[in-house]
Structure formats: C-alpha cells, structure tokens
Design a protein around this motif. Structure first.
Motif, PDB file in Angstrom:
ATOM      1  N   PHE A  48     -85.983 -32.523 -46.217  1.00 39.74           N
ATOM      2  CA  PHE A  48     -86.982 -33.261 -45.444  1.00 39.74           C
ATOM      3  C   PHE A  48     -86.467 -33.482 -44.016  1.00 39.74           C
ATOM      4  O   PHE A  48     -85.581 -32.762 -43.567  1.00 39.74           O
ATOM      5  N   ASP A  49     -87.012 -34.454 -43.296  1.00 42.04           N
ATOM      6  CA  ASP A  49     -86.626 -34.656 -41.897  1.00 42.04           C
ATOM      7  C   ASP A  49     -85.236 -35.280 -41.785  1.00 42.04           C
ATOM      8  O   ASP A  49     -84.953 -36.324 -42.399  1.00 42.04           O
ATOM      9  N   ASP A  50     -84.390 -34.661 -40.982  1.00 44.15           N
ATOM     10  CA  ASP A  50     -83.059 -35.183 -40.671  1.00 44.15           C
ATOM     11  C   ASP A  50     -82.918 -35.209 -39.161  1.00 44.15           C
ATOM     12  O   ASP A  50     -83.090 -34.185 -38.488  1.00 44.15           O
ATOM     13  N   GLN A  51     -82.605 -36.394 -38.615  1.00 37.49           N
ATOM     14  CA  GLN A  51     -82.703 -36.588 -37.173  1.00 37.49           C
ATOM     15  C   GLN A  51     -81.579 -37.470 -36.636  1.00 37.49           C
ATOM     16  O   GLN A  51     -80.773 -38.021 -37.400  1.00 37.49           O
ATOM     17  N   SER A  52     -81.568 -37.608 -35.326  1.00 36.38           N
ATOM     18  CA  SER A  52     -80.774 -38.610 -34.592  1.00 36.38           C
ATOM     19  C   SER A  52     -79.297 -38.632 -34.968  1.00 36.38           C
ATOM     20  O   SER A  52     -78.742 -39.690 -35.281  1.00 36.38           O
ATOM     21  N   PRO A  53     -78.595 -37.488 -34.921  1.00 44.99           N
ATOM     22  CA  PRO A  53     -77.159 -37.552 -35.215  1.00 44.99           C
ATOM     23  C   PRO A  53     -76.415 -38.317 -34.127  1.00 44.99           C
ATOM     24  O   PRO A  53     -76.776 -38.251 -32.944  1.00 44.99           O
ATOM     25  N   PHE A  54     -75.414 -39.073 -34.517  1.00 48.44           N
ATOM     26  CA  PHE A  54     -74.554 -39.763 -33.563  1.00 48.44           C
ATOM     27  C   PHE A  54     -73.129 -39.730 -34.089  1.00 48.44           C
ATOM     28  O   PHE A  54     -72.874 -40.095 -35.238  1.00 48.44           O
ATOM     29  N   ILE A  55     -72.184 -39.283 -33.250  1.00 51.05           N
ATOM     30  CA  ILE A  55     -70.777 -39.211 -33.634  1.00 51.05           C
ATOM     31  C   ILE A  55     -70.014 -40.327 -32.925  1.00 51.05           C
ATOM     32  O   ILE A  55     -70.126 -40.492 -31.699  1.00 51.05           O
ATOM     33  N   SER A  56     -69.248 -41.102 -33.688  1.00 51.98           N
ATOM     34  CA  SER A  56     -68.474 -42.207 -33.125  1.00 51.98           C
ATOM     35  C   SER A  56     -67.401 -41.670 -32.182  1.00 51.98           C
ATOM     36  O   SER A  56     -67.027 -40.494 -32.229  1.00 51.98           O
ATOM     37  N   ARG A  57     -66.880 -42.541 -31.326  1.00 50.93           N
ATOM     38  CA  ARG A  57     -65.960 -42.074 -30.293  1.00 50.93           C
ATOM     39  C   ARG A  57     -64.612 -41.621 -30.858  1.00 50.93           C
ATOM     40  O   ARG A  57     -63.870 -40.929 -30.162  1.00 50.93           O
TER      41      ARG A  57
END
Length: 543
Positions: free
Chosen positions: A217-226
């Motif tokens: 299904f929909d997979d969005q908005s990846p964010f990787i920590s610093r």
C-alpha cells in the motif's frame, strides 16, 4: 499530501560578503539622499535598478543587523547608536521621499507596500544567513578571503530523480551519499520509498525501490535521523488504524512507523504506539533528539493539517500536542523540520501573504517560543506550491519540494557552491589540525554552543572520508594542578567524541587521549597564553 513539477531553470542569487555590509549600506544611503534632494539620475545609477521601497527596507534591516553584530561583540553603545541612527534615517526619508511624483508620507505606507511586494531580499536576509552561518567557520578558519561572492543556487535535483509522477519527502544519510524519497512512479498506483546513491560528479544514480521499507500500500515520508540509525515513515499498510467514515465505509489512516539500521540493512518497519498513531492521518515525521515532529489531520481533510510534537520520556512517547502560534494557525501547516542544533524550525503553510499556495517558512526557537517567522522568499518560494524542506549539513544543501506546472511535486536543491574545505586541506597536508575554538564551560568538559561550528567541520570531513580514523587529543593550559588537568583534558576529548558520534560518526573510528598541560604551545599562565594552550587536536590515524 502534495504533487510536483516546476520550472527547470537554475536561479542564482548573488550574496554580499559580510565585510561589505557597510559598503553596500553606504551605496543605498547615498542613493536615498540623492533621491530626496532631487538627483534622480545619481540615485538610479547607484541603486542599479533597486527601487526605493526595497532600499528603505534593506537599509532598515542592515542597520538592525549591524546593531545586532556590534551588540554581540559587546559594543553596546555602538549598537544603540546604530539602531537609533537607522530609525532616524527611516523616519526622515519616509516623510521626504517623492517616488514618481507621488508623495509617500509615512513609514507605515512604505512598509505596507514593501510587504505586499515581497522580493528576493527576503531570502538574502533569512535563508542565506542560515546557509552562510553553516559555512562561516570553514571559510574563515585561517582568515582567508575570496575574490568571488558565493551565490545561492536553486535547481531541480541532478540526476534521474524527478519524473512526471510525484517525488516528495527527500532525506539523506548523514554522509550525504544516499538519498531517500517517495514517489508514485510504479504502475501499482501506490506511493513507494526509493533510494539513490550519489555519483562522484555529484549527480544522483537511478533510484531503486527499498523493498524492506515498502508494503503493498502507500509508503511515504521517509526521514533518517542525524546519526543514520533510525528511519521513520508514514504508511497505510496492513495493521494501520481503520477509520469509520461518515458514509459508512471503512478507511485506513496513515500511521507512523520506525525502522532501524543494523549496519547493513533496515529492519522491517514497526508502528509507533498510541498516542502517536490515531484514526487521523499522521505523516511527515521528523526526529531530533527525543523530540518528534509530525503532521496530523482528519481523514480526507488535509486543509485542517497541523504540526504536532511529542517527546520520548521514561521509555514512552508523551501525548502529542500541536505546536503553538505562530507555527500553527487557522490555515494548513505541514512538514516541520528542525535544523541540526534545534534553534530554527522550517515548515510549510498556505497562510495568506505568500507567493503561491503553500510556501516555506522559518522561525527562530527561543526556549518554548517561536519568534521571527519569515517567508523564505524567492527563489525558494514561487507562484507554485512549495512544501517540505530539510538541511543537509555535510553538503550545506537544502532539499525541498515544488509543484511544477500545476501538476506533481519535484525535488529541488538550494545551496551555496562548494567552498574550499580548509579543514580537509590541512588534514591532507599535515595529517592533523589543532583547534583553539572548541570551547568548554569553565573547569568542565561540557561543550559550549559556539563549539558546534568548528566541530561540524570535523564531522563533515569524517563523513566525506568514511575510511578515515581519528584521534582526539585534549590539551589544557598551565594553571591548576597537573592531576586535575590530565583528567579534564581526557574528559574534554571524550566529550568531543560524543558530539561527533551524535552527528553520525561511528564510535569505532574515534579514539581519545588527554595530554593535560604536557604539550603547551607557549609557556605562560596569562590569559593570552592560556587561550593558545587550551585546544583540541585532531590527528588522522593510519588505517
């Protein structure tokens, strides 16, 4: 939430060197004086087509900046005088200036017209100052000057990233070598997370799906920590919370998920617990330390979107709360992100007074308050929608998204062209560098905030040269007891190591040592000698 594609031209915006603020201010003042006394030709010649409204606004801001600069240097009287002088000039000019034969009689009228006609000056005085501050230490480390002014470049991201479909939510690994984003480019009809590797020439390679992060299904908005060890995303995959809609149908909300990096691959994403995930839509996660930011809005009502925050305390997430005014208001606010030290917040909003639909904004963070909200202006914002902006420390680059030709969103970059990396040059030539600008609290190993700039230059070097290992050596002055100084120097070296690790440098690449007072640069216990002896040394180790 958005869709993207925008003008393909590159924009360049010339920036003045900090040393030339006084010179430029003088040009503007002379031009205004010429104009007031009727010498329009001289005024136009000096201003080079900069209109009088903007000139007044520039003068006001530059005087204020110079007052702040002098204030920061401790010259309170000069700061006060400069601020008063700027206010007097503005008052006098605003009551005398005749523009195209029409009298502008009040300062408020001038400022009202200027606010209505936002210009590229906005980006010069906000985003560019932020970019400049991030490269200022490296540029001035050895008091070097440059012949050419840097420019701010805004352009579509280089490489086969953008398509006629939507590309959104860019994020990079700490070393800036891998880009993650989501797109709807497959024929499955759902958004998926992709990654791309940076080529040696700075362009990006052809993206590939990240299968372990994607679902059916929909997979969005990846964010990787610093630190590069945590990836957050938004998804309506199986297991996401179901929503009973007014028409009796069942909808699936998008929830936030977390995946961890084991050094080789990402783990299978796991849903964050309640109270983070609800029947509403949660997306655009951003994590700094123990603070999580994300966008939330009722199912099917993105116009009601607000930015929420939650803190991880005692092993659990606190009940999310909306960010206060002026971040959230009666209009949609989405995709908030901190800068690296948590002193600036970026966000997108469709509030009135912008350039297009959604614009990008920044605000200062002072304690628990948000101040000085500022539209990032052109060339970042346009008549299209702009949403989602993050800053990549190593490459000194902003990534943001823009709707192109009223269709879908593309990923854009905004950056100052690469400057000479003086830290890298010094390390390559001598295999070591000594910094006396790493400051600690008195008789303590606690780093002062102003140490971030020099230490970030070391972080950048280590991320750019991932095969290098480094020894951190602490040195003290000649005051105090030998035993105390040996312990203090070791603790300070360890504190520096922890700072580098917090920025994504692997601990195994760093070793520490405390030399105490045993290797002074100069003999003496006066303050000038002590400043030179209190230093942190960085030495490259053989592989």
């Amino acid at each position: 939430m958005p869709n993207e594609l925008t003008q393909r031209n590159s924009f360049s915006f010339p920036l003045s060197k900090i040393k030339r603020i006084s010179f430029l201010t003088g040009i503007i003042r002379n031009s205004l004086t010429n104009f007031v006394w009727g010498n329009k030709r001289a005024a136009n010649k000096n201003l080079h087509m900069v209109d009088m409204h903007r000139s007044i606004n520039i003068l006001h801001r530059v005087d204020k900046r110079m007052a702040n600069i002098r204030d920061n240097r401790g010259n309170q009287r000069a700061a006060d005088n400069t601020a008063k002088l700027g206010a007097n000039r503005l008052s006098n000019i605003s009551h005398q200036l005749w523009f195209n034969g029409n009298s502008i009689t009040t300062l408020s009228e001038v400022q009202s017209q200027e606010n209505h006609r936002k210009s590229n000056i906005s980006i010069c005085l906000s985003l560019v100052y932020f970019l400049f501050s991030s490269i200022l230490f490296t540029s001035s480390l050895f008091s070097q000057t440059r012949d050419n002014d840097p420019v701010l470049l805004v352009a579509p991201i280089q490489g086969p990233i953008n398509t006629e479909f939507q590309e959104f939510g860019p994020t990079m690994t700490p070393d800036a070598k891998t880009l993650y984003f989501y797109s709807k480019r497959s024929n499955r009809g759902y958004t998926e997370i992709f990654k791309s590797e940076r080529n040696k020439d700075g362009t990006w390679d052809f993206p590939e799906e990240v299968s372990v992060l994607n679902s059916a299904f929909d997979d969005q908005s990846p964010f990787i920590s610093r630190d590069g060890k945590t990836l957050l995303l938004s998804s309506n995959r199986d297991g996401a919370i179901e929503v009973m809609l007014p028409d009796g149908k069942v909808g699936i909300s998008r929830d936030l998920y977390v995946s961890n990096w084991d050094g080789k691959v990402w783990s299978t994403p796991v849903a964050l617990p309640s109270p983070i995930n609800t029947e509403e839509i949660e997306e655009n996660p951003h994590l700094l330390g123990d603070t999580l930011l994300f966008t939330r809005y009722p199912f099917g009502k993105p116009n009601l979107a607000k930015v929420f925050y939650s803190q991880f305390q005692n092993g659990q997430w606190s009940n999310p709360k909306p960010l206060p005014s002026p971040i959230n208001d009666s209009h949609a606010t989405i995709a908030a992100a901190f800068n690296d030290d948590g002193k600036i917040l970026f966000f997108a909003s469709n509030r009135p007074g912008g350039y297009g639909g959604f614009d990008l904004y920044m605000a200062k963070i002072e304690g628990e308050k948000f101040t000085d909200v500022e539209n990032l202006g052109a060339p970042i914002n346009s008549s299209e929608d702009e949403a989602y902006i993050v800053f990549q420390q190593v490459k000194k680059t902003f990534l943001f998204c823009r709707r192109v030709e009223g269709k879908s969103f593309d990923i854009f970059t905004a950056s100052v062209p690469k400057q000479e990396n003086i830290v890298q040059k010094k390390l390559e030539e001598t295999k070591k560098i000594s910094l006396d600008s790493v400051y600690f609290e008195r008789a303590s190993s606690v780093l002062k905030p102003e140490s971030s700039a020099p230490l970030d230059s070391i972080v950048d070097y280590l991320h750019e040269n991932s095969d290098k290992k480094m020894k951190i050596i602490g040195h003290t002055d000649l005051t105090g007891t030998f035993e105390d100084n040996m312990i203090l120097s070791k603790d300070r070296a360890e504190s520096v190591k922890q700072y580098l690790v917090s920025k994504g440098v692997e601990p195994k690449r760093l070793v520490t040592e405390g030399k105490g007072p045993t290797q002074p640069v100069v003999q003496g216990t006066d303050e000038e000698s002590s400043k030179k002896n209190r230093r942190t040394e960085f030495v490259l180790l053989n592989p």
